[in-house]
Design a protein around this motif. Structure first.
Motif: not given
Length: 338
Positions: A84, A86, A98-99
């Motif tokens: 992901s 970040q 927020r991811s």
């Protein structure tokens, strides 16, 4: 002080040397490596002895890349587990990020243009993901052959394709063409004004690219084991020679090594602050980050700070001058105000 200028070997990759060369052909010119057939990588860091300078944001997952966008005031941090990006607020780093999920771990992050998107290259997942910094959404584009780094170039995106031994020109979500010939591994690509340069870690060299013609041009030896690079406001490509312990500076037109400055400690990660003409280099052998002023005849050390363990990634916020150093082994994300 007088500049350190190195007389370096330039090799043309034109028809005289690469006639009939495809992405599968093995180059046989003077840049072919024999003594170091394995690409240079970051040194394994020792145990942490000194307390990291500044503030450390706890993050247990290994960080694979970091980038900052000054317009949206965003710090993008790529982590491997789960894969992901970040997204932190640069002006409110204590807030939860927020991811944005990725199809696989990102090998590199780059801001395509001020305001985004951030380009996340996911290597063996054959995707370059555009991460919108406003909506925190991801749009993948398929690029076969192990895309490991990308950069914005005019209205297109240039993608270094390691397994494909070339640079893909991505327009929208579609690959227009792949520029190859004479490369063993395309590991990073840089837009330098109207020109472009690719770093080949296996050949340990940088090469000119003619994007319009779709050809690989001249190549030049890049120390003993080059790994990462940035472009400064003087249109030079600054490269860390990790194996050789040096910071290299290349002009692009013509392609020449202008400087070779010794940097002990296995220099690896690199970031450029264009507002202050500072280049930040991480030293993975000593868990340090060093800031060099690079506007003069040769680099001059201005700052040196202890870092988190295994400081593989670094970025800088040109507005505040803060430096972000990330651990590749789960030691967190460090923010230092010089």
């Amino acid at each position: 002080m007088r500049p350190l200028v190195v007389v370096a070997l330039v090799v043309s990759t034109g028809a005289s040397l690469l006639a009939g060369c495809s992405s599968d052909a093995q180059p046989t010119d003077e840049l072919m490596l024999s003594s170091n057939p394995v690409a240079a990588t970051a040194a394994r860091s020792p145990a942490q002895i000194k307390t990291p300078a500044g503030t450390v944001l706890p993050l247990a997952a290994p960080v694979t890349a970091v980038a900052t966008d000054e317009r949206t005031r965003t710090l993008a941090v790529a982590v491997s587990t789960p894969p992901s990006v970040q997204l932190y607020d640069l002006d409110g780093l204590d807030a939860a990020p927020r991811s944005v999920a990725l199809p696989g771990p990102a090998t590199a992050l780059a801001v395509a243009a001020p305001g985004g998107p951030v380009l996340a290259s996911t290597g063996d997942k054959n995707a370059v993901v555009r991460v919108d910094l406003s909506s925190a959404t991801a749009t993948p584009a398929t690029v076969d052959g192990d895309p490991v780094a990308a950069t914005g170039y005019r209205s297109d995106t240039l993608v270094a394709v390691r397994g494909g031994k070339g640079v893909a020109v991505l327009r929208g979500d579609g690959v227009q063409r792949v520029i190859s010939g004479g490369l063993l591994s395309a590991d990073q690509v840089y837009g330098v004004g109207d020109r472009a340069v690719v770093l080949d870690r296996l050949r340990n060299a940088v090469f000119q690219l003619d994007v319009a013609q779709g050809t690989v041009g001249e190549g030049l030896r890049a120390g003993q084991g080059a790994t990462n690079g940035v472009v400064d406001r003087f249109d030079r490509v600054l490269v860390t020679d990790t194996r050789g312990g040096a910071l290299l500076a290349f002009s692009v037109d013509p392609l020449l090594m202008r400087q070779r400055f010794p940097v002990p400690g296995s220099p690896y990660g690199i970031a450029y602050d264009r507002e202050r003409d500072l280049v930040w280099v991480t030293l993975t052998e000593t868990n340090e980050v060093v800031g060099f002023a690079v506007a003069g005849e040769e680099p001059v050390e201005r700052h040196r700070f202890p870092t988190v363990v295994q400081p593989d990634s670094v970025a800088v916020d040109p507005v505040s001058g803060r430096v972000v150093v990330a651990s590749g082994t789960g030691g967190g994300v460090q923010v230092v105000q010089p």
